[in-house]
Design a protein around this motif. Sequence first.
Motif, mmCIF file in Angstrom:
data_model
loop_
_atom_site.group_PDB
_atom_site.id
_atom_site.type_symbol
_atom_site.label_atom_id
_atom_site.label_comp_id
_atom_site.label_asym_id
_atom_site.label_seq_id
_atom_site.Cartn_x
_atom_site.Cartn_y
_atom_site.Cartn_z
ATOM 1 N N VAL A 173 0.856 -1.191 0.000
ATOM 2 C CA VAL A 173 0.000 0.000 0.000
ATOM 3 C C VAL A 173 0.891 1.240 0.000
ATOM 4 O O VAL A 173 1.721 1.415 0.894
ATOM 5 N N HIS A 196 -14.010 -5.084 -10.467
ATOM 6 C CA HIS A 196 -13.259 -6.157 -9.814
ATOM 7 C C HIS A 196 -13.047 -7.368 -10.711
ATOM 8 O O HIS A 196 -11.981 -7.994 -10.677
ATOM 9 N N TRP A 215 -6.310 3.291 -6.107
ATOM 10 C CA TRP A 215 -7.501 3.260 -5.265
ATOM 11 C C TRP A 215 -8.342 4.517 -5.470
ATOM 12 O O TRP A 215 -7.831 5.602 -5.733
ATOM 13 N N PRO A 218 -12.627 5.905 -4.039
ATOM 14 C CA PRO A 218 -13.805 5.479 -3.278
ATOM 15 C C PRO A 218 -14.631 4.450 -4.026
ATOM 16 O O PRO A 218 -14.878 4.580 -5.218
ATOM 17 N N ARG A 233 -13.670 1.309 -4.514
ATOM 18 C CA ARG A 233 -12.862 0.271 -5.154
ATOM 19 C C ARG A 233 -12.462 -0.852 -4.217
ATOM 20 O O ARG A 233 -11.740 -1.757 -4.611
ATOM 21 N N GLY A 234 -12.920 -0.787 -2.965
ATOM 22 C CA GLY A 234 -12.699 -1.909 -2.076
ATOM 23 C C GLY A 234 -11.577 -1.711 -1.086
ATOM 24 O O GLY A 234 -10.797 -0.761 -1.177
ATOM 25 N N THR A 235 -11.499 -2.642 -0.157
ATOM 26 C CA THR A 235 -10.466 -2.612 0.874
ATOM 27 C C THR A 235 -9.183 -3.249 0.354
ATOM 28 O O THR A 235 -9.165 -3.896 -0.700
ATOM 29 N N THR A 236 -8.140 -3.089 1.127
ATOM 30 C CA THR A 236 -6.876 -3.741 0.770
ATOM 31 C C THR A 236 -7.065 -5.243 0.665
ATOM 32 O O THR A 236 -6.564 -5.885 -0.276
ATOM 33 N N ALA A 237 -7.790 -5.825 1.605
ATOM 34 C CA ALA A 237 -8.017 -7.275 1.588
ATOM 35 C C ALA A 237 -8.815 -7.689 0.367
ATOM 36 O O ALA A 237 -8.520 -8.716 -0.271
ATOM 37 N N GLU A 238 -9.835 -6.909 0.022
ATOM 38 C CA GLU A 238 -10.661 -7.250 -1.146
ATOM 39 C C GLU A 238 -9.855 -7.170 -2.437
ATOM 40 O O GLU A 238 -9.968 -8.053 -3.308
#
Length: 253
Positions: free
Chosen positions: A18, A186, A204, A206, A208-213
Amino acid sequence: MNKVDQFRALHVPGDPLVLFNIWDAGSAKVVAGAGAKAIATGSYAVAETNGFKDGETLPLEVALENLRRIVTVTDLPVTIDMEAGYGDSTEEVARSVQLAREAGAAGINLEDRMPGAGELLPVHTAAARVAAAAAAGIHVNARTDVYFGKKAHDYTPALIDAVVERASAFSDAGAGSLFVPFLGDHATIARICERSPLPVNILWAPGRGTTAELGALGVARISFGHGPWAAAMTWLEQQATAVFADGNPPYAG
């Protein structure tokens, strides 16, 4: 392990690096202190901070001096956004990137579209510029703007094929990773990650998902672009407006 190798090793599909992009030494110190594994500049933010517009209007010497200051305040690997490489020819790109390497950069971003141009460079031309940059012994995050200006309804298998074609050419030229900005779908991200010979970097935004996703899709690197700078400037404007409107500082301290 030197910083280039250290930086390259952080690009792990499924466990994204990240990069919360910064613009000067002060913002680099803050982000490093927050737990970053590496530091990345964003060209838009660096240009605007210095009174210029994005698109290589910021003189290279100013960008390099900014880089030198950043590397003095952190031991983390630092990557610099060099846009299209500050050069019309491959020789000029090679010289510019070598200067960045000598100034302490472990990596660079390199675009496949010249500043202000609407069309992408031909694949072979873009790959030659990647090779010129990689010759400096630096991690090249080769950016493709295949999705620039595209909307979700434009996404087709042909666009994925175009990205993979460029990824293959960039990989052969010595790139270390592939940057595919302006992409939020995705399913498309997952397909590109499956087919790309290079670790994939996503920008990234808004929604677009979390780091995990994103990691679950196979993403190896997540950048925040000019978002952190824009948020900081919005906060600054709001605070200043409040002070000048009623004379009362709106924050404690």
